[in-house]
Design a protein around this motif. Structure first.
Motif, short mmCIF file in Angstrom:
data_model
loop_
_atom_site.label_atom_id
_atom_site.label_comp_id
_atom_site.label_asym_id
_atom_site.label_seq_id
_atom_site.Cartn_x
_atom_site.Cartn_y
_atom_site.Cartn_z
N PRO A 17 0.80 -1.24 0.00
CA PRO A 17 0.00 0.00 0.00
C PRO A 17 0.83 1.28 0.00
O PRO A 17 0.28 2.37 -0.25
CB PRO A 17 -0.86 -0.13 1.26
CG PRO A 17 -0.10 -1.04 2.15
CD PRO A 17 0.59 -2.01 1.24
N GLU A 18 2.10 1.19 0.28
CA GLU A 18 2.95 2.38 0.34
C GLU A 18 3.35 2.90 -1.03
O GLU A 18 3.67 4.07 -1.21
CB GLU A 18 4.24 2.07 1.12
CG GLU A 18 4.01 1.71 2.58
CD GLU A 18 3.28 2.81 3.34
OE1 GLU A 18 3.60 3.98 3.12
OE2 GLU A 18 2.40 2.48 4.14
N CYS A 19 3.33 2.05 -2.02
CA CYS A 19 3.79 2.45 -3.35
C CYS A 19 2.76 3.34 -4.06
O CYS A 19 1.62 2.92 -4.30
CB CYS A 19 4.07 1.22 -4.21
SG CYS A 19 4.68 1.66 -5.85
N THR A 39 9.20 4.21 -9.86
CA THR A 39 9.81 5.50 -10.16
C THR A 39 11.00 5.76 -9.23
O THR A 39 11.54 6.86 -9.20
CB THR A 39 8.79 6.65 -9.98
OG1 THR A 39 8.33 6.64 -8.63
CG2 THR A 39 7.62 6.48 -10.93
N ASP A 40 11.39 4.72 -8.46
CA ASP A 40 12.56 4.85 -7.60
C ASP A 40 12.38 5.87 -6.47
O ASP A 40 13.34 6.50 -6.04
CB ASP A 40 13.78 5.24 -8.43
CG ASP A 40 14.94 4.28 -8.22
OD1 ASP A 40 14.72 3.20 -7.63
OD2 ASP A 40 16.06 4.60 -8.65
N VAL A 45 10.78 1.46 1.16
CA VAL A 45 11.95 0.99 1.91
C VAL A 45 11.75 1.00 3.43
O VAL A 45 12.02 0.00 4.10
CB VAL A 45 13.19 1.83 1.56
CG1 VAL A 45 14.38 1.42 2.40
CG2 VAL A 45 13.52 1.69 0.08
N GLU A 46 11.26 2.12 3.95
CA GLU A 46 11.14 2.29 5.40
C GLU A 46 10.18 1.33 6.09
O GLU A 46 10.36 0.99 7.25
CB GLU A 46 10.71 3.73 5.71
CG GLU A 46 11.78 4.76 5.39
CD GLU A 46 13.00 4.62 6.31
OE1 GLU A 46 12.79 4.50 7.53
OE2 GLU A 46 14.12 4.61 5.80
N SER A 54 15.70 -2.49 -1.46
CA SER A 54 16.84 -1.59 -1.64
C SER A 54 16.94 -1.17 -3.10
O SER A 54 16.37 -1.80 -3.98
CB SER A 54 18.12 -2.31 -1.23
OG SER A 54 18.30 -3.48 -1.99
N PRO A 55 17.70 -0.08 -3.37
CA PRO A 55 17.87 0.35 -4.74
C PRO A 55 18.70 -0.71 -5.46
O PRO A 55 19.63 -1.27 -4.86
CB PRO A 55 18.66 1.66 -4.63
CG PRO A 55 18.55 2.06 -3.20
CD PRO A 55 18.36 0.79 -2.41
N GLU A 56 18.40 -0.99 -6.69
CA GLU A 56 19.16 -2.01 -7.42
C GLU A 56 20.54 -1.51 -7.76
O GLU A 56 20.69 -0.36 -8.14
CB GLU A 56 18.41 -2.37 -8.70
CG GLU A 56 18.98 -3.61 -9.38
CD GLU A 56 18.07 -4.09 -10.51
OE1 GLU A 56 17.46 -3.23 -11.18
OE2 GLU A 56 17.96 -5.30 -10.68
#
Ligand code: SF4
Length: 56
Positions: A17-19, A39-40, A45-46, A54-56
């Motif tokens: 739900p955070e995205c 969209t990065d 994450v949090e 994590s970022p790729e």
């Protein structure tokens, strides 16, 4: 570049739900991020209790 969810994922669903662009969905054995939608932004994450995102 997009964010990715590792095998640390315990399929709790906290991130979905955070995205803001609905890029996260439940996959076969863990949640997955659709690289074409992500969209990065980092909003997911949090909330992950196992720090699996994590970022790729
Ligand atoms: Fe969604 Fe942002 Fe996480 Fe990408 S980084 S999956 S856009 S919440």
């Amino acid at each position: 570049m997009t964010h990715v969810i590792s095998d640390e994922c315990i399929v709790c669903g906290a991130c979905e739900p955070e995205c803001p662009v609905e890029a996260i969905s439940e996959g076969e054995s863990k949640y997955e991020i659709d690289a074409d939608k992500c969209t990065d932004c980092g909003a997911c994450v949090e909330v992950c209790p196992t720090e699996a995102i994590s970022p790729e």
